[in-house]
Structures are given as C-alpha cells and as structure tokens.
Design a protein around this motif. Structure first.
Motif, mmCIF file in Angstrom:
data_model
loop_
_atom_site.group_PDB
_atom_site.id
_atom_site.type_symbol
_atom_site.label_atom_id
_atom_site.label_comp_id
_atom_site.label_asym_id
_atom_site.label_seq_id
_atom_site.Cartn_x
_atom_site.Cartn_y
_atom_site.Cartn_z
ATOM 1 N N PRO A 70 0.804 -1.233 0.000
ATOM 2 C CA PRO A 70 0.000 0.000 0.000
ATOM 3 C C PRO A 70 0.835 1.280 0.000
ATOM 4 C CG PRO A 70 -0.107 -1.067 2.148
ATOM 5 C CD PRO A 70 0.559 -2.033 1.221
ATOM 6 N N VAL A 71 2.007 1.245 0.652
ATOM 7 C CA VAL A 71 2.869 2.436 0.671
ATOM 8 C C VAL A 71 3.351 2.767 -0.733
ATOM 9 C CG1 VAL A 71 5.131 3.314 1.406
ATOM 10 C CG2 VAL A 71 3.624 2.227 3.066
ATOM 11 N N SER A 72 3.758 1.750 -1.482
ATOM 12 C CA SER A 72 4.232 1.953 -2.848
ATOM 13 C C SER A 72 3.142 2.539 -3.734
ATOM 14 C CB SER A 72 4.728 0.625 -3.430
ATOM 15 O OG SER A 72 5.325 0.822 -4.690
ATOM 16 N N VAL A 73 1.929 1.993 -3.603
ATOM 17 C CA VAL A 73 0.798 2.480 -4.405
ATOM 18 C C VAL A 73 0.433 3.912 -4.003
ATOM 19 C CG1 VAL A 73 -1.635 2.097 -4.986
ATOM 20 C CG2 VAL A 73 -0.090 0.151 -4.779
ATOM 21 N N MET A 74 0.417 4.179 -2.697
ATOM 22 C CA MET A 74 0.074 5.515 -2.211
ATOM 23 C C MET A 74 1.090 6.558 -2.668
ATOM 24 S SD MET A 74 -2.231 7.185 -0.635
ATOM 25 C CE MET A 74 -3.149 5.980 0.332
ATOM 26 N N MET A 75 2.382 6.197 -2.642
ATOM 27 C CA MET A 75 3.432 7.104 -3.106
ATOM 28 C C MET A 75 3.253 7.425 -4.587
ATOM 29 S SD MET A 75 5.773 8.134 -0.865
ATOM 30 C CE MET A 75 7.291 8.362 -1.785
ATOM 31 N N ALA A 76 2.927 6.395 -5.367
ATOM 32 C CA ALA A 76 2.717 6.597 -6.806
ATOM 33 C C ALA A 76 1.499 7.479 -7.058
ATOM 34 C CB ALA A 76 2.547 5.245 -7.497
ATOM 35 N N TYR A 77 0.484 7.306 -6.215
ATOM 36 C CA TYR A 77 -0.752 8.093 -6.337
ATOM 37 C C TYR A 77 -0.490 9.566 -6.009
ATOM 38 C CZ TYR A 77 -5.525 9.687 -5.314
ATOM 39 O OH TYR A 77 -6.707 10.387 -5.285
ATOM 40 N N VAL A 78 0.279 9.805 -4.945
ATOM 41 C CA VAL A 78 0.514 11.180 -4.476
ATOM 42 C C VAL A 78 1.564 11.906 -5.316
ATOM 43 C CG1 VAL A 78 1.334 12.573 -2.530
ATOM 44 C CG2 VAL A 78 -0.197 10.640 -2.118
ATOM 45 N N LEU A 79 2.708 11.262 -5.550
ATOM 46 C CA LEU A 79 3.827 11.939 -6.214
ATOM 47 C C LEU A 79 3.829 11.824 -7.734
ATOM 48 C CD1 LEU A 79 6.802 11.135 -3.789
ATOM 49 C CD2 LEU A 79 5.375 13.180 -3.883
ATOM 50 N N LEU A 80 3.244 10.729 -8.253
ATOM 51 C CA LEU A 80 3.258 10.524 -9.707
ATOM 52 C C LEU A 80 1.883 10.735 -10.346
ATOM 53 C CD1 LEU A 80 5.466 7.284 -9.822
ATOM 54 C CD2 LEU A 80 6.215 9.645 -10.195
#
Length: 299
Positions: A258-268
């Motif tokens: 979930p952290v990886s997906v959330m980072m991609a959602y927020v930053l990318l």
C-alpha cells in the motif's frame, strides 16, 4: 519485556517495508529526468556498497573484532545469492519504465505464490491448504489490482514480463537470504550480497548504456536510491525479523504494497481506482492468511 521486543520488531520491519515501498516512485521520478536504468541501478549499488562498508567498519570498531568473520566459502555463497538481488533491481526498474508503479509492485508481490511453488519443488511435497487458499486469493487480487477486468488500462507487455521476472528473482533472493551464511552479522551478509548483485548490475550497465554515463545521478538520485533501496530496508528488517518471527514479520512487511501504491498516487498522480485497492487488500489478506499459525491461534 518480550512484548516490548515484539513491538520494537514490528516497528523496525514496518519502517523498513515502508522505506522500500517508496523506492519505485523515486526510480520513476529519475526516469522523468531522462536517467537510464543503467545509471539508476549503478549509482544505487555503488553508493549502497559504500554505505554498508562504513556500517561494517563501525561495527568492527564497536565490537573490537570479536564478531564472527565470513569465511571464503561464506563470501562465495553470499555473492552467488546476491546475483539474484541484482537481477531483481534490474528487472523491477525495467518494469516500472513501461508500466505504472502501482502495477509494478503488484507484479513483484507474485513472490507469494512463486515462493509456495519453489518450496513445493525443493521440499518435494504438496503445499498446505492454507497456502493453496492464499495463492488463489493472491491471483484474484492480482486480476483486480492490475485492473485486467477494466480494459481502460492498456498494460505494456514488456513491463509485465520484466515485473514477473523481478518477482521470480526476488523469490530466489528471499530463500537464499534466509538460509545462506546465517552465522555472520547482517551487515556482512548485506555487503557480500550487494557485491554479488553489483556484478549483475555492472554487466547490465556495460551492455545497455549506449550514451555517455551521466554522473549527475550520484548526487541527484543515487544517495536517495541507495538509502531507500540497499541500506535502510535490509538493516531494519534484519534487526526486526528476529524479534517478530518470520510469520508476523512477513505480515508487517506487506506494508510495502500500500505504501508503494500511495506514493505513486501522491507523487506521480497515477490513477488507482476502488477495484485496484480491493485487489491490493486481497493480496495483503493472503499474506496474513499464509503467515498465521492457525493451530496456535485456536489453542
């Protein structure tokens, strides 16, 4: 006291998984600045090796040379095992070049069923019902998380291929990391595995880098990638897993997804719909089911 140690272990493993979960987003951001996969992996491994060397030196001074030293056999075994670590980095970074990070991490999580398959081959016995159920849940979760039901997302087959190869090599890394030269310190083991991985990374770089190497990557992204990919996560997880045990540690390490997906959602600004979040949740549930000792729980 025991409870405090377990909580400490959960914190260490969770922080390590969270840190590692951020890595692919940073790689993708480096790609947007036209850095190549060769430049990204080379800078990460060189700076990572330097960092682990310094940690080993610090531990050597602190322990006054009383720690068990790696034998030549240990070094060879760890470097050989580390080649799969190098392949995982190369394959995973190639995958996120072609597909979204949120899809790439889901493909990497196929290690759940690949690990069961490898265990079945090595031990020559059928997996338990618990593991079979977990595998089916992972497969269903993968279909949802990669949005295969919804044809709006067109996935590049190159990314899928590299993602699955990353999962296969990561499965090998996990098995070897938990069984090779476990009598020496985690810092020594990390160093020699990194050196083995570096052979693969450097070979890949030499074979694929057709433009002049952009050394600005070392100052721009190399330090971040080394910290988040090769220094912090393994040190935290190697310190935390003995306190949590493999089962609880594996469940906590699922935070990476979930952290990886959330980072991609927020930053990318990657689109992640409700169906995909449901798939991610199913994969996490599968990891929990696989690592809970149900007999002990009933007692």
């Amino acid at each position: 006291m025991v409870k405090n140690n377990v909580l400490k272990g959960v914190f260490l493993v969770g922080l390590g998984a969270t840190t590692y979960g951020m890595l692919a987003t940073f790689v993708k951001m480096a790609y947007t600045e036209n850095y190549t996969t060769a430049e990204v992996t080379t800078s990460q491994f060189i700076l990572g090796i330097i960092g682990i060397l310094l940690i080993n030196l610090f531990q050597k001074i602190k322990n006054k040379n009383t720690a068990t030293k790696a034998s030549s056999r240990n070094i060879f075994q760890l470097m050989l095992a580390g080649t799969s670590l190098g392949m995982t980095s190369v394959f995973y970074y190639l995958a996120v070049k072609y597909i979204p990070v949120s899809i790439g991490i889901v493909l990497l999580m196929q290690t759940v069923w690949m690990g069961v398959l490898l265990e079945m081959i090595l031990e020559k016995k059928l997996p338990s019902k618990q593991k079979v159920i977990s595998v089916f849940i992972v497969l269903i979760g993968t279909v949802l998380a990669t949005n295969l039901i919804n044809n709006e997302i067109q996935l590049d087959w190159h990314g899928i291929m590299w993602g699955m190869l990353a999962a296969a090599s990561f499965t090998t890394t996990m098995f070897t990391a938990n069984s090779v030269a476990t009598n020496i310190s985690s810092a020594q083991r990390s160093l020699y595995m990194l050196l083995g991985g570096a052979i693969i990374v450097f070979g890949f770089s030499i074979a694929t880098q057709v433009t002049p190497f952009n050394y600005a990557i070392f100052a721009k992204w190399g330090i971040i990638l080394a910290l988040f990919g090769t220094i912090i996560p393994p040190m935290l997880m190697n310190a935390g897993f003995p306190l949590t045990g493999i089962g609880l540690g594996s469940i906590v390490s699922a935070l990476e997804l979930p952290v990886s997906v959330m980072m991609a959602y927020v930053l990318l600004n990657e689109d992640v719909n409700i169906t995909q979040w449901l798939g991610i949740l199913l994969i996490i549930i599968a990891i929990v089911i696989m690592n809970i000792n149900w007999k002990k729980s009933k007692n």
